[in-house]
Design a protein around this motif. Structure first.
Motif, PDB file in Angstrom:
ATOM      1  N   LYS A  49      67.952  53.329 112.260  1.00 38.42           N
ATOM      2  CA  LYS A  49      68.008  53.952 113.585  1.00 38.42           C
ATOM      3  C   LYS A  49      67.247  53.080 114.568  1.00 38.42           C
ATOM      4  O   LYS A  49      66.137  52.620 114.276  1.00 38.42           O
ATOM      5  CB  LYS A  49      67.422  55.357 113.530  1.00 38.42           C
ATOM      6  CG  LYS A  49      68.267  56.275 112.676  1.00 38.42           C
ATOM      7  CD  LYS A  49      67.794  57.682 112.728  1.00 38.42           C
ATOM      8  CE  LYS A  49      68.726  58.482 111.803  1.00 38.42           C
ATOM      9  NZ  LYS A  49      68.567  59.879 111.908  1.00 38.42           N
ATOM     10  N   ILE A  50      67.900  52.843 115.717  1.00 36.57           N
ATOM     11  CA  ILE A  50      67.283  52.000 116.741  1.00 36.57           C
ATOM     12  C   ILE A  50      67.143  52.757 118.045  1.00 36.57           C
ATOM     13  O   ILE A  50      67.835  53.737 118.298  1.00 36.57           O
ATOM     14  CB  ILE A  50      68.107  50.710 116.977  1.00 36.57           C
ATOM     15  CG1 ILE A  50      69.538  51.024 117.416  1.00 36.57           C
ATOM     16  CG2 ILE A  50      68.059  49.808 115.769  1.00 36.57           C
ATOM     17  CD1 ILE A  50      70.349  49.810 117.850  1.00 36.57           C
ATOM     18  N   LYS A  51      66.238  52.248 118.875  1.00 35.30           N
ATOM     19  CA  LYS A  51      66.088  52.759 120.230  1.00 35.30           C
ATOM     20  C   LYS A  51      67.177  52.122 121.090  1.00 35.30           C
ATOM     21  O   LYS A  51      67.867  51.197 120.652  1.00 35.30           O
ATOM     22  CB  LYS A  51      64.702  52.424 120.770  1.00 35.30           C
ATOM     23  CG  LYS A  51      63.594  53.167 120.043  1.00 35.30           C
ATOM     24  CD  LYS A  51      62.267  52.869 120.667  1.00 35.30           C
ATOM     25  CE  LYS A  51      61.196  53.739 120.026  1.00 35.30           C
ATOM     26  NZ  LYS A  51      59.890  53.511 120.640  1.00 35.30           N
ATOM     27  N   PHE A  66      57.507  38.354 121.662  1.00 33.56           N
ATOM     28  CA  PHE A  66      57.365  39.561 120.852  1.00 33.56           C
ATOM     29  C   PHE A  66      56.204  39.353 119.888  1.00 33.56           C
ATOM     30  O   PHE A  66      56.147  38.350 119.173  1.00 33.56           O
ATOM     31  CB  PHE A  66      58.656  39.846 120.085  1.00 33.56           C
ATOM     32  CG  PHE A  66      59.791  40.199 121.006  1.00 33.56           C
ATOM     33  CD1 PHE A  66      60.093  41.527 121.279  1.00 33.56           C
ATOM     34  CD2 PHE A  66      60.547  39.211 121.615  1.00 33.56           C
ATOM     35  CE1 PHE A  66      61.126  41.863 122.131  1.00 33.56           C
ATOM     36  CE2 PHE A  66      61.592  39.533 122.473  1.00 33.56           C
ATOM     37  CZ  PHE A  66      61.878  40.865 122.728  1.00 33.56           C
ATOM     38  N   ASP A  67      55.285  40.303 119.895  1.00 35.84           N
ATOM     39  CA  ASP A  67      54.083  40.219 119.085  1.00 35.84           C
ATOM     40  C   ASP A  67      53.901  41.529 118.326  1.00 35.84           C
ATOM     41  O   ASP A  67      54.526  42.535 118.652  1.00 35.84           O
ATOM     42  CB  ASP A  67      52.880  39.959 119.995  1.00 35.84           C
ATOM     43  CG  ASP A  67      51.737  39.262 119.287  1.00 35.84           C
ATOM     44  OD1 ASP A  67      51.757  39.195 118.035  1.00 35.84           O
ATOM     45  OD2 ASP A  67      50.820  38.796 119.973  1.00 35.84           O
ATOM     46  N   GLY A  85      50.989  47.431 113.385  1.00 37.08           N
ATOM     47  CA  GLY A  85      52.312  46.994 112.965  1.00 37.08           C
ATOM     48  C   GLY A  85      53.400  47.206 114.004  1.00 37.08           C
ATOM     49  O   GLY A  85      54.547  46.820 113.797  1.00 37.08           O
ATOM     50  N   GLU A  86      53.057  47.824 115.144  1.00 36.98           N
ATOM     51  CA  GLU A  86      54.056  48.039 116.184  1.00 36.98           C
ATOM     52  C   GLU A  86      54.346  46.736 116.929  1.00 36.98           C
ATOM     53  O   GLU A  86      53.441  45.960 117.214  1.00 36.98           O
ATOM     54  CB  GLU A  86      53.572  49.096 117.178  1.00 36.98           C
ATOM     55  CG  GLU A  86      53.524  50.485 116.591  1.00 36.98           C
ATOM     56  CD  GLU A  86      53.063  51.516 117.614  1.00 36.98           C
ATOM     57  OE1 GLU A  86      53.433  51.386 118.792  1.00 36.98           O
ATOM     58  OE2 GLU A  86      52.332  52.419 117.218  1.00 36.98           O
ATOM     59  N   LYS A 121      58.477  49.152 114.606  1.00 35.12           N
ATOM     60  CA  LYS A 121      57.942  48.151 113.687  1.00 35.12           C
ATOM     61  C   LYS A 121      58.997  47.141 113.255  1.00 35.12           C
ATOM     62  O   LYS A 121      58.756  46.321 112.375  1.00 35.12           O
ATOM     63  CB  LYS A 121      57.320  48.833 112.457  1.00 35.12           C
ATOM     64  CG  LYS A 121      56.082  49.630 112.810  1.00 35.12           C
ATOM     65  CD  LYS A 121      55.430  50.209 111.584  1.00 35.12           C
ATOM     66  CE  LYS A 121      54.176  50.964 111.983  1.00 35.12           C
ATOM     67  NZ  LYS A 121      53.450  51.468 110.823  1.00 35.12           N
ATOM     68  N   SER A 122      60.152  47.207 113.866  1.00 36.48           N
ATOM     69  CA  SER A 122      61.215  46.242 113.582  1.00 36.48           C
ATOM     70  C   SER A 122      61.952  45.941 114.882  1.00 36.48           C
ATOM     71  O   SER A 122      61.932  46.732 115.816  1.00 36.48           O
ATOM     72  CB  SER A 122      62.169  46.768 112.509  1.00 36.48           C
ATOM     73  OG  SER A 122      62.634  48.051 112.857  1.00 36.48           O
ATOM     74  N   ILE A 123      62.571  44.780 114.899  1.00 35.52           N
ATOM     75  CA  ILE A 123      63.296  44.344 116.099  1.00 35.52           C
ATOM     76  C   ILE A 123      64.620  43.732 115.658  1.00 35.52           C
ATOM     77  O   ILE A 123      64.712  43.084 114.618  1.00 35.52           O
ATOM     78  CB  ILE A 123      62.447  43.337 116.910  1.00 35.52           C
ATOM     79  CG1 ILE A 123      63.148  42.970 118.197  1.00 35.52           C
ATOM     80  CG2 ILE A 123      62.089  42.124 116.103  1.00 35.52           C
ATOM     81  CD1 ILE A 123      62.299  42.145 119.136  1.00 35.52           C
TER      82      ILE A 123
END
Length: 160
Positions: free
Chosen positions: A79-81, A95-96, A101-102, A58-60
Motif C-alpha cells: 500500500k502506497i500513499k 531522500f534520507d 526509519g521513516e 519506511k519505503s519509497i
C-alpha cells in the motif's frame, strides 16, 4: 548522454550542477550518494518521474509513469500513499532516513538544465550538419575517400 559516462563523472566529482548544466536530452536520474548515504533524484521537463511513499513512510517507490507505481505495488500487495510528480524546475530531491526509519525528502536548487537540441529529427540532423558536411582545416586529404578509393580498398580486401 551515455549514462555510464554521466554516472562516472558524478561519482568522480560528486557535483550534479556541472553535469546538469552540460547534459543534453530527456532524462530523469536516480542515484545513491555513497558519501551522504542518501537517494538523489532529478528530472528535466522532457522526462517525468513519479514518487510514492509506502503507507508506513519506511519505503519509497518511483517510476516514469504514475500508473506504473500502482500496478507494481498492487501486484505485491504493497500500500502506497498518493504519488507525486517531481518538479522539472531545476530541483534536486534528496531522500534520507530519519532515526526511526521513516523516509523524508528535501529539495535544493541546481544549475538550470539548458536544452541544447530540439527533439524532432530535423533539428537533430541540423545539429550535426557542420560535422558531416563542412570541411575543416584539420581534415587531411587521405580522410576524404572518394568512391574510387573505397572501391579499391574493398577490392584489395576481397583479394586477401
Amino acid at each position: 548522454m551515455d549514462s555510464k559516462i554521466l554516472f562516472s563523472h558524478l561519482d568522480h566529482t560528486g557535483d550534479i550542477n556541472e553535469i546538469w548544466k552540460n547534459a543534453d536530452g530527456a532524462m530523469a536520474l536516480v542515484w545513491w550518494d555513497k558519501e551522504k548515504k542518501t537517494l538523489q533524484m532529478i528530472r528535466n521537463k522532457q522526462r517525468p518521474l513519479f514518487v510514492a511513499y509506502g503507507e508506513d513512510d519506511k519505503s519509497i517507490f518511483w517510476a516514469s509513469e504514475e500508473w506504473m507505481l500502482y500496478i507494481a505495488t498492487s501486484r505485491n500487495s504493497v500500500k502506497i500513499k498518493e504519488p507525486f510528480k517531481l518538479s522539472d524546475s531545476n530541483k534536486l530531491y534528496t531522500f534520507d532516513v530519519k532515526e526511526g526509519g521513516e523516509i523524508f525528502h528535501t529539495e535544493s536548487d541546481v544549475a538550470p538544465f539548458q536544452e541544447k537540441w530540439k527533439s524532432n529529427y530535423t533539428n537533430y540532423q541540423m545539429g550535426y550538419k557542420s560535422w558531416w558536411e563542412n570541411e575543416s582545416d584539420t581534415t587531411k586529404e587521405e580522410d576524404n575517400y572518394s568512391p574510387k578509393i573505397l572501391e579499391f580498398i574493398i577490392t584489395e580486401i576481397r583479394e586477401k
